[in-house]
Design an enzyme around this catalytic site. Structure first.
Site, mmCIF file in Angstrom:
data_model
loop_
_atom_site.group_PDB
_atom_site.id
_atom_site.type_symbol
_atom_site.label_atom_id
_atom_site.label_comp_id
_atom_site.label_asym_id
_atom_site.label_seq_id
_atom_site.Cartn_x
_atom_site.Cartn_y
_atom_site.Cartn_z
ATOM 1 N N LYS A 193 0.843 -1.214 0.108
ATOM 2 C CA LYS A 193 0.292 -0.020 0.025
ATOM 3 C C LYS A 193 1.009 1.495 -0.135
ATOM 4 C CE LYS A 193 -1.677 2.609 2.916
ATOM 5 N NZ LYS A 193 -1.563 4.025 2.185
ATOM 6 N N GLU A 235 9.614 0.990 11.132
ATOM 7 C CA GLU A 235 10.549 2.209 10.992
ATOM 8 C C GLU A 235 9.796 3.574 11.173
ATOM 9 O OE1 GLU A 235 12.208 5.304 9.275
ATOM 10 O OE2 GLU A 235 12.361 3.881 7.550
ATOM 11 N N CYS A 246 13.468 10.685 7.456
ATOM 12 C CA CYS A 246 13.234 10.353 8.943
ATOM 13 C C CYS A 246 14.679 10.590 9.507
ATOM 14 C CB CYS A 246 12.685 8.854 9.133
ATOM 15 S SG CYS A 246 13.656 7.608 8.182
ATOM 16 N N GLU A 285 9.920 16.487 15.929
ATOM 17 C CA GLU A 285 10.420 16.372 14.340
ATOM 18 C C GLU A 285 9.728 17.376 13.481
ATOM 19 O OE1 GLU A 285 11.776 12.663 11.621
ATOM 20 O OE2 GLU A 285 9.892 12.685 12.637
#
Length: 532
Positions: A225, A303, A337, A435
């Site tokens: 997906k 992750e 990331c 973040e």
């Protein structure tokens, strides 16, 4: 009934046949390219013009066939806002059908020899290399990243297929000699089954092959997906997988809109025929998927988000540190990331570092459309991402931070933001504990090594961390003390197919890439062989 019997023979739960009328109908083998909105010369939509229709797929790919859905959703170029095309919007029924196709394929794929799986993955790799320029243009069009970065991603992406094509032939078990003389203990490694792979928009090709390469090498089948912003890359990979001879049902792609993403994700995590969930994305979403997967105790790889510290000690080579900061922070406009999110600079070297960092930003970075040759900073993925950067900047300034350079939206358009450097940043500011995922570099001054390590570790995530030092003893100490899964010492770019990628704390579970990545798709089986 035939489907039901095949499922039972492969060890699945006893389930009824797939319901009829799912809206999955095959189309012609070569569909027309998606309609491209008009755009200015050099804009992303124009960048897709002229690509092979075979690579510009708009239907989902299930069981080796291109299948439309009852609805479609638009994909936009983040640079110009132009519509790139309409893509099939899969829902829960189509997702269930894709899982069933993957499971049926697994029943035979698991028995394919490692050598043959290796050969097929290598063919897929070769086709990616042959089509690398077109694949890069697709990435730039749908994600906005500069074309040079997109070209680099395609190579990186293809290398995962090459790596795991080699690792497929290196899945070894063990023989254990027990205290009992007439027994031997064997340890076998066997494929898990169907893996549901949910990927993000910032690396729309590499995040797929890093997972799928390992899964297929292990003998698993997959349902992918892709992110709603970037489905074209996943579908182009499906076309090349098909050309490479990957059997029907082994690699499936189910695109869906943001509106349907939640229900599709839940369907993948709760389907009894799915044995493994592999997800890259936000920590918040990862927790939701973990909750769903817990109901049937599925294996998971996660992750998740990061908040990477970048520490510059007094002993560091300042020029080297600035070069590393540029590479780590501003790749893909800060939308990775493992991008550095907090710059911790020791007092003795602080002013020199900030001055040189600002000069490098002003001299070397150019904001623009990803297809323009000089562009180093493309757009952010959408306006919501820009608003988050704006919020972090305004919050920091309101609490005493200083804008050294940048600080506002770029004149090119609503999704562009100036590369920004802040000084006088403190721990109570949003950018110091959230973040950003954008082109914002906040600098925090510190005095001692212990203080820097404490600040770096004062977070519930731990994906990557970086530091610069010329002191060998300090290098050992800090590398061991940083609570992250990956450390860059005097290096701002750490990703490599040969090395394990993953985090600690709430940055995730498991590792991807490297020799360890294939273990995420294998089950250990102990066999006690007696009567010898």
């Amino acid at each position: 009934m035939a489907t039901w019997l095949r499922l039972r023979s492969c060890g699945a739960p006893r389930l009824p046949p797939a319901p009829a009328g799912l809206g999955l109908r095959p189309r012609g083998s070569v569909p027309a390219a998606p309609a491209l909105a008009s755009a200015q010369p050099g804009r992303s939509a124009g960048g897709l013009a002229g690509l092979s229709a075979a690579l510009l797929r708009t239907d989902g790919f299930v069981g080796g066939r291109w299948l439309p859905a009852a609805a479609a959703f638009p994909v936009h170029d983040p640079a110009s806002g132009a519509e790139l095309g309409l893509v099939a919007d899969y829902g829960v029924p189509e997702t269930r059908a894709a899982v069933r196709a993957a499971y049926e394929a697994f029943c035979s794929w698991r028995g394919v020899s490692a050598k043959e799986r290796s050969s097929l993955l290598r063919k897929w790799y070769d086709l990616m290399i042959q089509n690398k320029d077109d694949l890069a243009r697709i990435i730039t069009a749908e994600s906005g990243k500069p074309l040079k970065e997109a070209q680099g991603e395609v190579i990186y992406s293809a290398l995962f297929l090459e790596w795991f094509s080699e690792e497929a032939r290196r899945i070894y078990g063990d023989i254990i000699y027990t205290p009992t003389r007439d027994r031997r203990a064997l340890v076998l490694k066997q494929p898990l089954g169907v893996a549901a792979v949910i990927t993000p928009w910032n690396f729309p090709s590499a995040m797929i092959t890093r997972k799928v390469g390992a899964a297929l090498a292990a003998g698993c089948t997959v349902v992918v997906k892709p992110a709603e912003h970037t489905p074209f890359s996943a579908l182009a990979l499906a076309e090349l997988a098909n050309q490479a001879g990957i059997p029907p049902g082994v690699y499936n792609v189910i695109p869906c809109s943001r509106k349907k993403a939640k229900e599709v994700g839940e369907a993948l995590c709760t389907d009894p025929l799915v044995s493994k969930i592999s997800f890259t994305g936000s920590t918040a979403t990862g927790k939701v998927l973990l909750h769903h997967a817990a109901g049937s105790v599925k294996r998971v790889s996660m992750e998740l988000g990061g908040h990477a510290p970048f520490i510059v000690f007094d002993s560091a080579n300042v020029d080297q540190a600035v070069a590393g900061a540029m590479a780590s922070k501003f790749r893909n406009s800060g939308q990775t990331c493992v991008c550095s999110n907090r710059f911790l600079v020791q007092r003795g070297i602080h002013d020199s570092f900030v001055k040189k960092f600002a000069e490098a930003i002003q001299t070397n970075l150019r904001v623009g459309n990803g297809f323009e040759e000089r562009t180093t900073q493309g757009p952010l993925i959408d306006e919501k991402a820009v608003e988050k950067v704006e919020t972090h900047v305004s919050d920091a300034v309101s609490k005493g931070a200083t804008i050294v350079t940048g600080g506002k939206r770029h004149q090119l358009g609503k999704n562009f933001f100036e590369p920004t450097l802040l000084s006088n940043v403190t721990g109570d500011m949003l950018c110091a504990h959230e973040e950003t995922f954008g082109p914002l570099a906040p600098v925090i001054k510190f005095d001692t090594e212990e203080e820097a390590v404490a600040i770096a570790n004062a977070t519930d995530v731990g994906l990557a961390g970086y530091f610069y030092s010329q002191d060998p003893a300090q290098i050992w100490r800090v590398a061991e003390q940083l609570e992250v899964g990956m450390v860059g010492v005097n290096e701002g770019l750490i990703s490599s197919v040969e090395c394990p990628f993953g985090g600690v704390k709430q940055s995730g579970l498991g590792r991807e890439g490297s020799k360890y990545g294939i273990d995420e798709y294998l089950e250990l089986k102990y066999v006690c062989f007696g009567g010898l």
